[in-house]
Scaffold this motif. Structure first.
Motif, PDB file in Angstrom:
ATOM      1  N   ALA A  30       0.839  -1.205   0.000  1.00  0.00           N
ATOM      2  CA  ALA A  30       0.000   0.000   0.000  1.00  0.00           C
ATOM      3  C   ALA A  30       0.867   1.246   0.000  1.00  0.00           C
ATOM      4  CB  ALA A  30      -0.927  -0.003   1.212  1.00  0.00           C
ATOM      5  N   LEU A  31       1.992   1.221   0.722  1.00  0.00           N
ATOM      6  CA  LEU A  31       2.896   2.361   0.736  1.00  0.00           C
ATOM      7  C   LEU A  31       3.498   2.574  -0.640  1.00  0.00           C
ATOM      8  CD1 LEU A  31       4.224   4.601   2.280  1.00  0.00           C
ATOM      9  CD2 LEU A  31       6.042   3.032   2.902  1.00  0.00           C
ATOM     10  N   THR A  32       3.923   1.486  -1.296  1.00  0.00           N
ATOM     11  CA  THR A  32       4.456   1.610  -2.653  1.00  0.00           C
ATOM     12  C   THR A  32       3.380   2.186  -3.566  1.00  0.00           C
ATOM     13  OG1 THR A  32       5.961  -0.238  -2.320  1.00  0.00           O
ATOM     14  CG2 THR A  32       5.463   0.343  -4.580  1.00  0.00           C
ATOM     15  N   ALA A  33       2.160   1.684  -3.444  1.00  0.00           N
ATOM     16  CA  ALA A  33       1.064   2.199  -4.268  1.00  0.00           C
ATOM     17  C   ALA A  33       0.787   3.655  -3.936  1.00  0.00           C
ATOM     18  CB  ALA A  33      -0.185   1.349  -4.066  1.00  0.00           C
ATOM     19  N   SER A  34       0.922   4.048  -2.657  1.00  0.00           N
ATOM     20  CA  SER A  34       0.612   5.423  -2.296  1.00  0.00           C
ATOM     21  C   SER A  34       1.668   6.389  -2.825  1.00  0.00           C
ATOM     22  CB  SER A  34       0.424   5.569  -0.784  1.00  0.00           C
ATOM     23  OG  SER A  34       1.634   5.398  -0.100  1.00  0.00           O
ATOM     24  N   ILE A  35       2.957   6.025  -2.824  1.00  0.00           N
ATOM     25  CA  ILE A  35       3.973   6.911  -3.401  1.00  0.00           C
ATOM     26  C   ILE A  35       3.766   6.985  -4.907  1.00  0.00           C
ATOM     27  CG2 ILE A  35       5.825   5.173  -3.598  1.00  0.00           C
ATOM     28  CD1 ILE A  35       6.524   8.780  -2.711  1.00  0.00           C
ATOM     29  N   GLN A  36       3.382   5.877  -5.531  1.00  0.00           N
ATOM     30  CA  GLN A  36       3.097   5.895  -6.965  1.00  0.00           C
ATOM     31  C   GLN A  36       1.921   6.827  -7.263  1.00  0.00           C
ATOM     32  OE1 GLN A  36       2.952   1.440  -7.440  1.00  0.00           O
ATOM     33  NE2 GLN A  36       3.822   1.999  -9.413  1.00  0.00           N
ATOM     34  N   SER A  37       0.846   6.689  -6.540  1.00  0.00           N
ATOM     35  CA  SER A  37      -0.336   7.534  -6.732  1.00  0.00           C
ATOM     36  C   SER A  37      -0.004   8.991  -6.466  1.00  0.00           C
ATOM     37  CB  SER A  37      -1.468   7.095  -5.803  1.00  0.00           C
ATOM     38  OG  SER A  37      -1.854   5.791  -6.081  1.00  0.00           O
ATOM     39  N   PHE A  38       0.766   9.229  -5.418  1.00  0.00           N
ATOM     40  CA  PHE A  38       1.162  10.589  -5.062  1.00  0.00           C
ATOM     41  C   PHE A  38       1.946  11.234  -6.201  1.00  0.00           C
ATOM     42  CE2 PHE A  38       4.310  13.514  -3.274  1.00  0.00           C
ATOM     43  CZ  PHE A  38       3.471  14.413  -2.650  1.00  0.00           C
ATOM     44  N   LEU A  39       2.941  10.522  -6.725  1.00  0.00           N
ATOM     45  CA  LEU A  39       3.743  11.059  -7.828  1.00  0.00           C
ATOM     46  C   LEU A  39       2.878  11.312  -9.056  1.00  0.00           C
ATOM     47  CD1 LEU A  39       6.944   8.845  -7.445  1.00  0.00           C
ATOM     48  CD2 LEU A  39       6.755  11.307  -6.961  1.00  0.00           C
ATOM     49  N   LEU A  40       2.016  10.358  -9.399  1.00  0.00           N
ATOM     50  CA  LEU A  40       1.139  10.514 -10.561  1.00  0.00           C
ATOM     51  C   LEU A  40       0.233  11.739 -10.414  1.00  0.00           C
ATOM     52  CD1 LEU A  40       0.197   6.771 -11.191  1.00  0.00           C
ATOM     53  CD2 LEU A  40       1.561   8.253 -12.712  1.00  0.00           C
ATOM     54  N   SER A  41      -0.266  11.969  -9.202  1.00  0.00           N
ATOM     55  CA  SER A  41      -1.151  13.122  -8.984  1.00  0.00           C
ATOM     56  C   SER A  41      -0.396  14.448  -9.056  1.00  0.00           C
ATOM     57  CB  SER A  41      -1.871  13.002  -7.637  1.00  0.00           C
ATOM     58  OG  SER A  41      -0.966  13.201  -6.567  1.00  0.00           O
ATOM     59  N   HIS A  42       0.927  14.378  -9.038  1.00  0.00           N
ATOM     60  CA  HIS A  42       1.758  15.578  -9.139  1.00  0.00           C
ATOM     61  C   HIS A  42       2.495  15.654 -10.482  1.00  0.00           C
ATOM     62  CE1 HIS A  42       0.909  15.720  -4.860  1.00  0.00           C
ATOM     63  NE2 HIS A  42       1.194  17.005  -4.938  1.00  0.00           N
ATOM     64  N   GLY A  43       1.994  14.942 -11.492  1.00  0.00           N
ATOM     65  CA  GLY A  43       2.524  15.045 -12.841  1.00  0.00           C
ATOM     66  C   GLY A  43       3.839  14.337 -13.077  1.00  0.00           C
ATOM     67  N   GLY A  47       6.860   5.320 -11.005  1.00  0.00           N
ATOM     68  CA  GLY A  47       8.003   4.459 -10.714  1.00  0.00           C
ATOM     69  C   GLY A  47       9.321   5.195 -10.583  1.00  0.00           C
ATOM     70  N   LEU A  48       9.286   6.457 -10.193  1.00  0.00           N
ATOM     71  CA  LEU A  48      10.539   7.210 -10.017  1.00  0.00           C
ATOM     72  C   LEU A  48      11.361   6.699  -8.838  1.00  0.00           C
ATOM     73  CD1 LEU A  48       9.993  11.040 -10.543  1.00  0.00           C
ATOM     74  CD2 LEU A  48      11.642   9.556 -11.652  1.00  0.00           C
ATOM     75  N   PHE A  49      10.677   6.244  -7.801  1.00  0.00           N
ATOM     76  CA  PHE A  49      11.370   5.755  -6.612  1.00  0.00           C
ATOM     77  C   PHE A  49      11.283   4.240  -6.553  1.00  0.00           C
ATOM     78  CE2 PHE A  49      10.592  10.163  -5.571  1.00  0.00           C
ATOM     79  CZ  PHE A  49      11.801  10.533  -5.005  1.00  0.00           C
ATOM     80  N   PRO A  50      12.287   3.605  -5.951  1.00  0.00           N
ATOM     81  CA  PRO A  50      12.302   2.135  -5.902  1.00  0.00           C
ATOM     82  C   PRO A  50      11.226   1.574  -4.980  1.00  0.00           C
ATOM     83  CG  PRO A  50      14.133   3.036  -4.646  1.00  0.00           C
ATOM     84  CD  PRO A  50      13.457   4.195  -5.322  1.00  0.00           C
ATOM     85  N   GLU A  51      11.097   0.278  -5.018  1.00  0.00           N
ATOM     86  CA  GLU A  51      10.048  -0.393  -4.262  1.00  0.00           C
ATOM     87  C   GLU A  51      10.311  -0.468  -2.763  1.00  0.00           C
ATOM     88  OE1 GLU A  51      11.524  -4.892  -5.425  1.00  0.00           O
ATOM     89  OE2 GLU A  51       9.856  -4.014  -6.513  1.00  0.00           O
ATOM     90  N   ASP A 143       6.811   1.521 -13.330  1.00  0.00           N
ATOM     91  CA  ASP A 143       6.743   0.709 -12.119  1.00  0.00           C
ATOM     92  C   ASP A 143       7.973   0.955 -11.260  1.00  0.00           C
ATOM     93  OD1 ASP A 143       4.337  -0.684 -12.850  1.00  0.00           O
ATOM     94  OD2 ASP A 143       5.547  -1.811 -14.297  1.00  0.00           O
ATOM     95  N   PRO A 144       7.817   0.921  -9.934  1.00  0.00           N
ATOM     96  CA  PRO A 144       8.986   1.079  -9.062  1.00  0.00           C
ATOM     97  C   PRO A 144       9.993  -0.037  -9.320  1.00  0.00           C
ATOM     98  CG  PRO A 144       6.968   1.234  -7.797  1.00  0.00           C
ATOM     99  CD  PRO A 144       6.592   0.775  -9.170  1.00  0.00           C
ATOM    100  N   PRO A 145      11.250   0.325  -9.525  1.00  0.00           N
ATOM    101  CA  PRO A 145      12.252  -0.708  -9.799  1.00  0.00           C
ATOM    102  C   PRO A 145      12.706  -1.401  -8.518  1.00  0.00           C
ATOM    103  CG  PRO A 145      13.301   1.423  -9.733  1.00  0.00           C
ATOM    104  CD  PRO A 145      11.815   1.671  -9.587  1.00  0.00           C
ATOM    105  N   PRO A 146      13.176  -2.631  -8.642  1.00  0.00           N
ATOM    106  CA  PRO A 146      13.832  -3.262  -7.493  1.00  0.00           C
ATOM    107  C   PRO A 146      15.132  -2.514  -7.238  1.00  0.00           C
ATOM    108  CG  PRO A 146      14.020  -4.648  -9.443  1.00  0.00           C
ATOM    109  CD  PRO A 146      13.167  -3.485  -9.824  1.00  0.00           C
TER     110      PRO A 146
END
Length: 172
Positions: A30-43, A47-51, A143-146
Motif C-alpha cells: 500500500a505504501l508503494t502504491a501510495s507513493i506511486q499515486s502521489f507522484l502521478l497526482s503531481h505530474g 516508478g521514479l522511486f524504488p520499491e 513501475d517502481p524498480p527493485p
C-alpha cells in the motif's frame, strides 16, 4: 494444582501469524502504491522511486522527503544510486534541488539536480545532472524498480564524491 501458562496456545500463534503477516505485506505494498499515486497526482511517473520506500512526507513549503529502507542501487537507462533519504522541492511535474540521488555517467557518479516532465504527451522525462541534461522515456518509470544494496566500490565512489562536493562548497 497447576499455574496458568503465560504463553498462548499454539493455535493462537498460528492464527495470529495468518492475520498479521498478510497485513504487514499489504501495508508495504500500500505504501508503494501510495507513493506511486502521489507522484502521478503531481505530474510525475509513479516508478521514479524504488520499491523499498518506507515512507514519505511533504511539508507545506513543498519539500518532499522520501525515506528508503537503506541506500540502494537500481538501473533505469544507467545506474542510479538512492541514499536512504531523498529530498527535493516538489511542484507539478518537477522535483527540483534533489539531494540523495546520483546517476552513473562515464564511470563517474553525478548528482541528479532536477527531474522534470514538461509535457507528459511527449513521453519524455528530463534528468538534469548539472553538466548535462538527459532525456529518457517516461515508460522506464512506470513501475517502481527493485533496488539492491550498493557494492563496496559504489559506496567508496559515493564517499569520494561527497568529500569532493564538500570541498567545492567550502571554496564558494
Amino acid at each position: 494444582m497447576s499455574l496458568p501458562s503465560s504463553s498462548p496456545p499454539p493455535s493462537t500463534l498460528i492464527l495470529f501469524s495468518f492475520l498479521v503477516i498478510p497485513l504487514v505485506i499489504a501495508s508495504a505494498s500500500a505504501l508503494t502504491a501510495s507513493i506511486q499515486s502521489f507522484l502521478l497526482s503531481h505530474g510525475l511517473p509513479g516508478g521514479l522511486f524504488p520499491e523499498n520506500v518506507k515512507s514519505f512526507t511533504l511539508d507545506p513549503n513543498g519539500l518532499l522527503e522520501v525515506f528508503l529502507d537503506r541506500p540502494c542501487l537500481t538501473k533505469f537507462e544507467s545506474k542510479v544510486y538512492f541514499d536512504s533519504v531523498v529530498r527535493a522541492n516538489l511542484t507539478y511535474g518537477r522535483l527540483q534541488g534533489l539531494e540523495g540521488l546520483s546517476q552513473e555517467e562515464l564511470f563517474l557518479w553525478l548528482p541528479i539536480k532536477d527531474i522534470i516532465v514538461y509535457d507528459p504527451s511527449s513521453g519524455l522525462i528530463l534528468f538534469d545532472i548539472g553538466i548535462a541534461h538527459k532525456q529518457l522515456s517516461l515508460s522506464l518509470f512506470e513501475d517502481p524498480p527493485p533496488c539492491k544494496p550498493p557494492s563496496d566500490s559504489v559506496v567508496k565512489a559515493k564517499k569520494k564524491e561527497q568529500m569532493v562536493s564538500a570541498g567545492l562548497e567550502s571554496l564558494r
